[in-house]
Design an enzyme around this catalytic site. Structure first.
Site, mmCIF file in Angstrom:
data_model
loop_
_atom_site.group_PDB
_atom_site.id
_atom_site.type_symbol
_atom_site.label_atom_id
_atom_site.label_comp_id
_atom_site.label_asym_id
_atom_site.label_seq_id
_atom_site.Cartn_x
_atom_site.Cartn_y
_atom_site.Cartn_z
ATOM 1 N N GLU A 121 27.613 55.923 -20.700
ATOM 2 C CA GLU A 121 26.718 56.970 -21.211
ATOM 3 C C GLU A 121 25.642 56.356 -22.118
ATOM 4 O OE1 GLU A 121 28.998 59.760 -23.466
ATOM 5 O OE2 GLU A 121 27.381 61.237 -23.593
ATOM 6 N N LYS A 123 23.407 65.846 -18.678
ATOM 7 C CA LYS A 123 24.764 66.225 -19.105
ATOM 8 C C LYS A 123 24.837 67.723 -19.388
ATOM 9 C CE LYS A 123 28.222 64.663 -22.546
ATOM 10 N NZ LYS A 123 28.436 63.709 -23.663
ATOM 11 N N TYR A 130 31.873 68.760 -31.832
ATOM 12 C CA TYR A 130 33.044 68.936 -32.687
ATOM 13 C C TYR A 130 33.531 67.530 -33.033
ATOM 14 C CZ TYR A 130 35.113 67.831 -28.195
ATOM 15 O OH TYR A 130 35.409 67.213 -27.011
ATOM 16 N N CYS A 177 30.736 61.857 -19.417
ATOM 17 C CA CYS A 177 31.757 62.002 -20.466
ATOM 18 C C CYS A 177 32.365 63.409 -20.562
ATOM 19 C CB CYS A 177 31.170 61.548 -21.796
ATOM 20 S SG CYS A 177 32.419 60.795 -22.885
ATOM 21 N N GLY A 235 39.512 40.081 -51.320
ATOM 22 C CA GLY A 235 40.458 39.812 -52.392
ATOM 23 C C GLY A 235 41.868 39.827 -51.830
ATOM 24 N N GLY A 261 48.393 39.371 -52.601
ATOM 25 C CA GLY A 261 49.823 39.154 -52.410
ATOM 26 C C GLY A 261 50.498 40.388 -51.833
ATOM 27 N N GLY A 262 49.731 41.464 -51.698
ATOM 28 C CA GLY A 262 50.262 42.695 -51.110
ATOM 29 C C GLY A 262 49.982 42.767 -49.619
ATOM 30 N N ASP A 276 48.410 45.094 -47.703
ATOM 31 C CA ASP A 276 47.126 45.562 -47.165
ATOM 32 C C ASP A 276 46.128 44.406 -47.027
ATOM 33 O OD1 ASP A 276 47.961 48.279 -47.121
ATOM 34 O OD2 ASP A 276 47.566 48.416 -49.266
ATOM 35 N N SER A 277 46.013 43.623 -48.090
ATOM 36 C CA SER A 277 45.059 42.518 -48.003
ATOM 37 C C SER A 277 45.565 41.432 -47.053
ATOM 38 C CB SER A 277 44.741 41.943 -49.382
ATOM 39 O OG SER A 277 45.903 41.484 -50.034
ATOM 40 N N THR A 305 40.110 46.527 -48.578
ATOM 41 C CA THR A 305 41.457 46.390 -48.014
ATOM 42 C C THR A 305 42.324 47.647 -48.129
ATOM 43 O OG1 THR A 305 42.294 45.489 -50.086
ATOM 44 C CG2 THR A 305 41.478 43.901 -48.485
ATOM 45 N N GLU A 330 46.388 55.561 -49.273
ATOM 46 C CA GLU A 330 45.774 55.402 -50.597
ATOM 47 C C GLU A 330 44.498 56.208 -50.741
ATOM 48 O OE1 GLU A 330 46.672 50.631 -51.331
ATOM 49 O OE2 GLU A 330 44.614 51.356 -51.222
#
Lengths: 541, 541
Positions: free
Chosen positions: B44, B111, B117, B147, B286, B289-290, B292-293, B393, B398
């Site tokens: 498309e 089309k 929406y 589509c 950044g 140590g978690g 997500d990163s 991250t 969250e």
């Protein structure tokens, strides 16, 4: 009976809060009854407020609307014409108006013309209606239209052909500079041409980035204005129809506002509504000694009062003494809470931490951004600790070309001047100063050359064209959708135009993360100008 | 002639860059010719790319499109079926497909079904078409759809009634979890039911927050799959139609991806396309140590290569030793550029500057935010100096409840996990680790309890419900649009549900200033869930 009366509810809804809105609608209906009104006309979608965006998709909306109808049904002895979301039995959702008398629904009208351009997305939510609503009452023939309908010649003509004498128009028409008078001038012409009177009730109040100015009015079928409600003021306004003369009697109205007064009051109302409806106890802003923060401060004080406004001056090496003096002076004149916080130790600690990473890289905008971000973090710290909303102070010229620091001077929840070009910022400052004998903004703030003061002897005009040139190019590109070639053809310097357009295009990512701010132009960023961030469009034709 | 061949161009456009897109379309057409294809079907709006948003309103678009037609006209000996913006002579703008052979336009299709929406706003830009396009070629009867049309039963039925044998469908169908297979399963059913073959070419690539997965396919009128192109890969795929058997011959296809592989690859492609098309030399993030990163880092490396990825660990008093160890270990395993920058001096300088303002106020989230904002400013400093894009991250859980710091951990240009709930973050980390003998994410990062480490011994679960509970509530509220009462009725604790919903509602302002990130769910924030910031909607029913 020689006459009847119609009240226009210039109503300021709290979007989504149907209970509170209905409560206030009932109060306005009672106020109208005190004025012996026979009919009261509310704005578009008055029970829910406009624009409610995806709240319109929440499944319980119809249940809540039904409860609103029950409460409104208790209002007697006045006809209510109000806007609501009609979750119809055919499965479609309509943007509708109800005519209700003593608890009975006499008629329902579904909006026929759904705007889906500019700031409007009504086709995301609503189905178009296909039927007119005409009713006779008090010996008079009324038709009902909703906002966009009255700007669609065919819809109005059809009502005229049905011999409607007065159209009741429910509106949520967003403000832009000059629009209040433009509406009146255009519809005067139409009323006269089609021999039909127009009763136009508009929403008032700020909602996120949109401003609704009110400025409701009544125009006789002669094209004469019978009533013009003040802009930016929530109240009920009443006109009397003289049946013998077949005309609404002229009501003494406030005269239309001058352009700067109009913009200024628009920004004041937008700021007040954002702060108060978000539940903030007050606001805080960084005062730099420059004109943007000076004007923002004046607007904030006029919006919510000096006792709720805090400003902080955050000088660094490049901050001139006159900036500190002017900021201090303005804070004193306006009677706000004011403090000074030096940012040297903070900037130094950033520089030291970054030194091993930066090595021998020459200084550039990075170091300037550190200053701006130190200030932004201080403001946010004060905001987090005491709950005041941070007002962002950047103007539209800056935001257009990215002459501002993300997470620095761009921090905040509401950017008062977001849609105000720098040249207008100057005009607004002069306008505000003209209102009092001792101008609230020290004269020097207006007359000295603008500077971000992020490096020695910096002036905005070192990196940008003069603001009158910049704003003219920006207006042509953003508001008028002219191409780079078109703008150069108008006589602007080719290199300057290319640079400005490149900056506008590549700073979409920055604007996308900026906070909202009130729309006053015919093309504001965000809701109205939706550009991809990753964007390979080449300037040129 | 016993057979003919059709190529599906799984094409990744650069939005707005018509010249570059047409160039690549010509290359794909040539590749198809190498495979002896008679017809090539593009996605498309292939010349402009999808979604081009308000670029569609730029006046010179029709001129640029005309130039694209001229260039495509030079392609000989293959029929091109491609998407373009049709600024028609009737003054309307259509989302259209052209059938072109040896420079001649054989037909144009507008089309008919414009989605408006979810993430779609096609009614802002286009007028609906009202006519089918059917053509005979190579003794075969083809129809063309775009589509949304193929998901509209009536449109497909009409083609079946016209005895169309194969529908060529041009698509820009955005990815969400499970959608690649969902499309195929649904259209298999339809093909069989209506006895019609479906040739489905889909756009591939990331565009801002949208991912297009490709996964183009061909389904025979028996409901059998003849071809399934791989997801997330740009290429040309060809099928052969056996005229005698009246069926496309089965092509050996890669098997469908498992859910976690599918999501992971989607995020990798989205990240790669955002970084490369924005012209960044690399990325920086950044590393805490978690998890997500850690996951964001793995995706970044898979997207653009370890040599283009930089990570910085920015410990403070509350950072545990194991966080530093794990971050260092992962950086080593992945072979990226890694550095450590202590933030004590910076946080201290903020605290000292703010002390006179704060007085004796007790410590609260303000101090935690200072840590996050110090880190954010450091990352932005490194980004400004060396040009790498900051990857944010945060995850969807969250961001939903505002458990993140504006201008702190929210800084960045692209938030890789923005639409990924925390429970899925864990699954993705395990999936990535399963791919190699030595897992790239140290095991402890996945198994230890999540913590923002912004105060002593803090755990996420001190302030939030367990993530499986949180995510279930969020899913019900955001994706399923259930009300507070509905969710409580499902058996969740009332106080927990009330708290979560309140947090989601009141953090709209924060999300609005977050950067974009790839959409993988059925309701992502921003483009798809458009809520007012000032919002009086009461939870409950």
């Amino acid at each position: 009976m020689n006459s009847f009366k119609i009240s226009l509810a210039q109503f300021s809804p709290h979007i989504g809060n149907i209970e509170a809105n209905v409560q206030k609608m009932i109060e306005q209906a009672n106020a109208a009854k005190q004025q012996n009104a026979d009919i009261i006309v509310f704005p578009e979608l008055s029970t829910l407020g406009y624009p409610a965006e995806d709240l319109l998709l929440r499944p319980s909306l119809s249940k809540r609307t039904a409860a609103a109808f029950e409460q409104l049904a208790a209002v007697k002895d006045i006809v209510l014409v109000f806007g609501f979301v009609n979750q119809a039995e055919d499965g479609h959702r309509y943007n509708s108006a109800a005519v209700m008398k003593d608890g009975q629904v006499l008629g329902i009208y579904n909006k026929q013309n759904l705007p889906n351009y500019s700031v409007f997305d009504e086709k995301r939510y609503f189905t178009e209606g296909h039927q007119h609503l005409v009713f006779e009452y008090l010996g008079h023939k009324f038709g009902v239209l909703i906002c966009e309908d009255v700007w669609t010649l065919e819809s109005v003509q059809q009502l005229a052909q049905l011999n409607v004498e007065s159209i009741l128009v429910l509106n949520a028409s967003p403000y832009e500079v000059g629009k209040p008078q433009h509406r009146i001038v255009t519809l005067k012409e139409l009323a006269k041409q089609l021999n039909i009177s127009i009763v136009y009730a508009n929403q008032v109040g700020g909602q996120d980035d949109l401003i609704f100015d009110g400025t409701s009015f009544v125009i006789n079928n002669s094209g004469e204005l019978a009533l013009e409600a003040p802009s930016f003021k929530e109240d009920v306004y009443t006109v009397e129809y003289d049946i013998q003369n077949k005309a609404y009697k002229k009501v003494e109205s406030a005269s239309a506002l001058d352009t700067m007064a109009e913009i200024y009051q628009a920004l004041v109302m937008a700021t007040r509504d954002y702060v108060q409806r978000s539940g903030f106890p007050g606001v805080i802003l960084g005062l730099s000694g420059g004109i943007d923060s000076a004007l923002t401060l004046a607007i904030a004080v006029d919006a919510i009062g000096a006792d709720k406004v805090q400003a902080v001056m955050m000088p660094y090496t490049y901050t001139s003494q006159i900036s500190v003096e002017d900021a201090t002076e303005q804070a004193k004149r306006m009677g706000i809470t004011f403090g000074i916080a030096e940012i040297h130790p903070i900037v130094n600690s950033f520089m030291q931490t970054l030194a091993p990473f930066f090595g021998n890289s020459p200084a550039d905008a990075t170091e300037e951004n550190l200053q701006a971000r130190s200030r932004g973090t201080l403001l946010m710290g004060l905001s987090n600790k005491f709950g005041n909303l941070v007002l962002s102070t950047g103007n539209k010229s800056e935001l257009s070309v990215g002459y501002c620091t993300l997470y620095g001077d761009m921090v905040g929840g509401f950017a008062v001047l977001k849609d105000v070009y720098k040249t207008i910022v100057f005009e607004l400052a002069k306008y505000r100063n003209s209102l009092e004998e001792i101008p609230v903004i020290p004269e020097r703030v207006i007359t000295r050359p603008p500077s971000a003061e992020l490096r020695p002897d910096q002036k905005d005009q070192d990196s940008l064209p003069a603001y009158d040139v910049l704003d003219a190019i920006l207006y042509a590109y953003i508001e008028e959708d002219l191409s780079q070639d078109d703008i150069i053809t108008k006589g602007f310097d080719q290199a300057v135009v290319e640079k400005v357009i490149k900056l506008v295009d590549r700073n979409e990512y920055k604007r996308r993360q900026g906070c909202i701010g009130p729309r006053i132009s015919s093309r504001a960023f965000s809701r109205e100008r939706r550009y991809p961030i990753v964007n390979g469009w080449k300037p040129g034709v």
